[in-house]
Design a protein around this motif. Structure first.
Motif, mmCIF file in Angstrom:
data_model
loop_
_atom_site.group_PDB
_atom_site.id
_atom_site.type_symbol
_atom_site.label_atom_id
_atom_site.label_comp_id
_atom_site.label_asym_id
_atom_site.label_seq_id
_atom_site.Cartn_x
_atom_site.Cartn_y
_atom_site.Cartn_z
ATOM 1 N N GLN A 37 10.221 79.505 -7.080
ATOM 2 C CA GLN A 37 9.577 78.895 -5.920
ATOM 3 C C GLN A 37 10.129 77.498 -5.651
ATOM 4 O OE1 GLN A 37 5.562 79.337 -7.492
ATOM 5 N NE2 GLN A 37 5.067 80.842 -5.895
ATOM 6 N N ALA A 38 10.324 76.733 -6.717
ATOM 7 C CA ALA A 38 10.873 75.382 -6.564
ATOM 8 C C ALA A 38 12.283 75.432 -6.001
ATOM 9 C CB ALA A 38 10.862 74.664 -7.913
ATOM 10 N N LEU A 39 13.073 76.371 -6.475
ATOM 11 C CA LEU A 39 14.448 76.494 -5.998
ATOM 12 C C LEU A 39 14.509 76.943 -4.543
ATOM 13 C CD1 LEU A 39 16.141 78.079 -9.142
ATOM 14 C CD2 LEU A 39 16.391 75.736 -8.309
ATOM 15 N N VAL A 40 13.567 77.783 -4.138
ATOM 16 C CA VAL A 40 13.510 78.203 -2.735
ATOM 17 C C VAL A 40 13.227 77.002 -1.836
ATOM 18 C CG1 VAL A 40 12.126 79.479 -1.050
ATOM 19 C CG2 VAL A 40 12.901 80.613 -3.133
ATOM 20 N N ILE A 41 12.329 76.116 -2.276
ATOM 21 C CA ILE A 41 12.021 74.918 -1.490
ATOM 22 C C ILE A 41 13.262 74.043 -1.346
ATOM 23 C CG2 ILE A 41 10.663 72.790 -1.430
ATOM 24 C CD1 ILE A 41 8.426 74.320 -2.859
ATOM 25 N N ILE A 42 13.989 73.875 -2.436
ATOM 26 C CA ILE A 42 15.210 73.062 -2.379
ATOM 27 C C ILE A 42 16.251 73.731 -1.494
ATOM 28 C CG2 ILE A 42 17.129 72.162 -3.744
ATOM 29 C CD1 ILE A 42 15.184 71.720 -6.037
ATOM 30 N N ALA A 43 16.398 75.053 -1.617
ATOM 31 C CA ALA A 43 17.347 75.784 -0.771
ATOM 32 C C ALA A 43 16.995 75.603 0.702
ATOM 33 C CB ALA A 43 17.346 77.261 -1.144
ATOM 34 N N ARG A 44 15.695 75.657 1.010
ATOM 35 C CA ARG A 44 15.256 75.480 2.388
ATOM 36 C C ARG A 44 15.578 74.073 2.879
ATOM 37 N NH1 ARG A 44 9.979 76.401 1.717
ATOM 38 N NH2 ARG A 44 10.283 78.649 1.704
ATOM 39 N N LYS A 45 15.369 73.068 2.021
ATOM 40 C CA LYS A 45 15.686 71.687 2.409
ATOM 41 C C LYS A 45 17.187 71.506 2.621
ATOM 42 C CE LYS A 45 11.707 69.184 0.554
ATOM 43 N NZ LYS A 45 11.256 68.015 -0.215
ATOM 44 N N LEU A 46 17.990 72.119 1.769
ATOM 45 C CA LEU A 46 19.440 72.041 1.949
ATOM 46 C C LEU A 46 19.849 72.662 3.283
ATOM 47 C CD1 LEU A 46 20.674 73.000 -1.648
ATOM 48 C CD2 LEU A 46 20.828 70.741 -0.566
ATOM 49 N N ALA A 47 19.212 73.776 3.637
ATOM 50 C CA ALA A 47 19.519 74.436 4.905
ATOM 51 C C ALA A 47 19.145 73.544 6.087
ATOM 52 C CB ALA A 47 18.783 75.767 4.995
ATOM 53 N N ARG A 48 18.002 72.865 5.988
ATOM 54 C CA ARG A 48 17.582 71.976 7.080
ATOM 55 C C ARG A 48 18.549 70.796 7.227
ATOM 56 N NH1 ARG A 48 12.635 73.244 9.023
ATOM 57 N NH2 ARG A 48 11.187 74.422 7.690
ATOM 58 N N ILE A 49 18.968 70.248 6.098
ATOM 59 C CA ILE A 49 19.916 69.126 6.154
ATOM 60 C C ILE A 49 21.239 69.591 6.756
ATOM 61 C CG2 ILE A 49 21.252 67.496 4.773
ATOM 62 C CD1 ILE A 49 18.903 67.491 2.768
#
Length: 313
Positions: free
Chosen positions: A282-294
């Motif tokens: 779950q934590a990694l999904v949040i980071i992946a999502r943030k990377l995608a937004r950036i």
């Protein structure tokens, strides 16, 4: 008053089952260019056609229908299945799916986005990334299955070396397509982010090419990293990713998130998510999502990445 011609088409490798709503008629065609062209030539102008996404078997049909001036909607199978359940549908046959597609389109058209041809670079990059993903899975499976057989050690080593050379050829071709399409700056912008390598950067650029995304939420949804919410009253349902986008892009982003979580800029945020009780995935999904937004912001505004001191959870 002009009656809109709505058509639902169930696609298989060898045949197409077609339902035309205005005449309540059904027919079956071979899934090849000659048959499709012959059928399209006799359609009324400006039909509206719903086709379920089927890997690659629907690609020829949507391209030809678009060229003939029809409006095409490619419907995700997951959405269609839930729509079937929602209206109490029990049967799932090629015929019922064609009719269901027409019904879905007639009722939900305003909320759907018509298909448009992707840029040539998008299709080329997507094809190579998917072929590479297949190659990598095969290489890992072969290594794992033969690791405990000493008599296969030498031939296995040669085979893995050959597969690795093929991988290198694919990656070289990916870089060439990026250069030829003038996308090198976008790739460099994405690759500047922590944890993001050249393949992940290329995948992000490929996804960005697919449409005019109005905001990062739309980009995240396209990648299948948005969350499906099921709440009722006081009951909080389980959150799941929609996973409607390209699975290879998500896999690469997940790997990028793992790498980023070990770097100072993201480590505190990652540990913060774990401290809240989230699982590692779950934590990694949040980071992946943030990377995608950036990445989306970098490409949309054509700006360079400025590494943060630290990302907060």
């Amino acid at each position: 008053m002009t009656i809109q011609t709505i058509i639902g088409i169930d696609v298989a490798k060898d045949e197409l089952v077609i339902y035309r709503q205005d005449t309540d008629t059904e027919e079956v065609l071979e899934n090849n260019q000659a048959s499709i062209n012959g059928w399209l030539r006799h359609l009324p102008a400006h039909c509206t056609i719903a086709i379920e996404a089927t890997g690659t078997y629907h690609v020829l049909l949507i391209k030809l229908a678009y060229q003939y001036g029809h409006t095409v909607y490619v419907i995700d199978g997951y959405q269609l299945n839930h729509y079937r359940q929602g209206i109490g549908g029990r049967a799932k046959t090629d015929s019922s799916d064609a009719r269901l597609l027409a019904r879905y389109l007639s009722r939900e058209q305003e909320a759907l986005r018509p298909w448009t041809p992707p840029p040539p670079a998008y299709r080329a990059l997507q094809t190579l990334l998917r072929r590479r993903a297949t190659l990598v899975r095969a290489r890992v499976a072969i290594q794992q299955s033969c690791a405990e057989l000493p008599e296969l050690k030498a031939p296995l080593k040669r085979l893995v070396a050959q597969l690795t050379r093929i991988d290198q050829v694919i990656q070289a071709r990916l870089r060439a397509i990026v250069r030829e399409a003038g996308l090198s700056q976008h790739v460099a912008r994405c690759q500047a982010m922590e944890g993001v390598g050249s393949l992940t950067a290329t995948a992000l650029v490929m996804a960005f090419l697919r449409g005019e995304f109005r905001h990062s939420d739309a980009f995240v949804a396209f990648l299948g990293l948005d969350v499906r919410v099921r709440d009722s009253g006081r009951q909080r349902g389980r959150r799941k990713l929609t996973k409607q986008g390209d699975p290879e892009v998500r896999r690469l982003l997940h790997n990028a998130a793992m790498a980023a979580s070990r770097q100072p800029a993201w480590q505190a945020a990652y540990q913060g998510y774990l401290a809240r009780g989230l699982k590692k995935t779950q934590a990694l999904v949040i980071i992946a999502r943030k990377l995608a937004r950036i990445a989306f912001a970098l490409m949309k505004h054509e700006v360079e990445y400025r590494p943060p001191t630290a990302v907060t959870a």
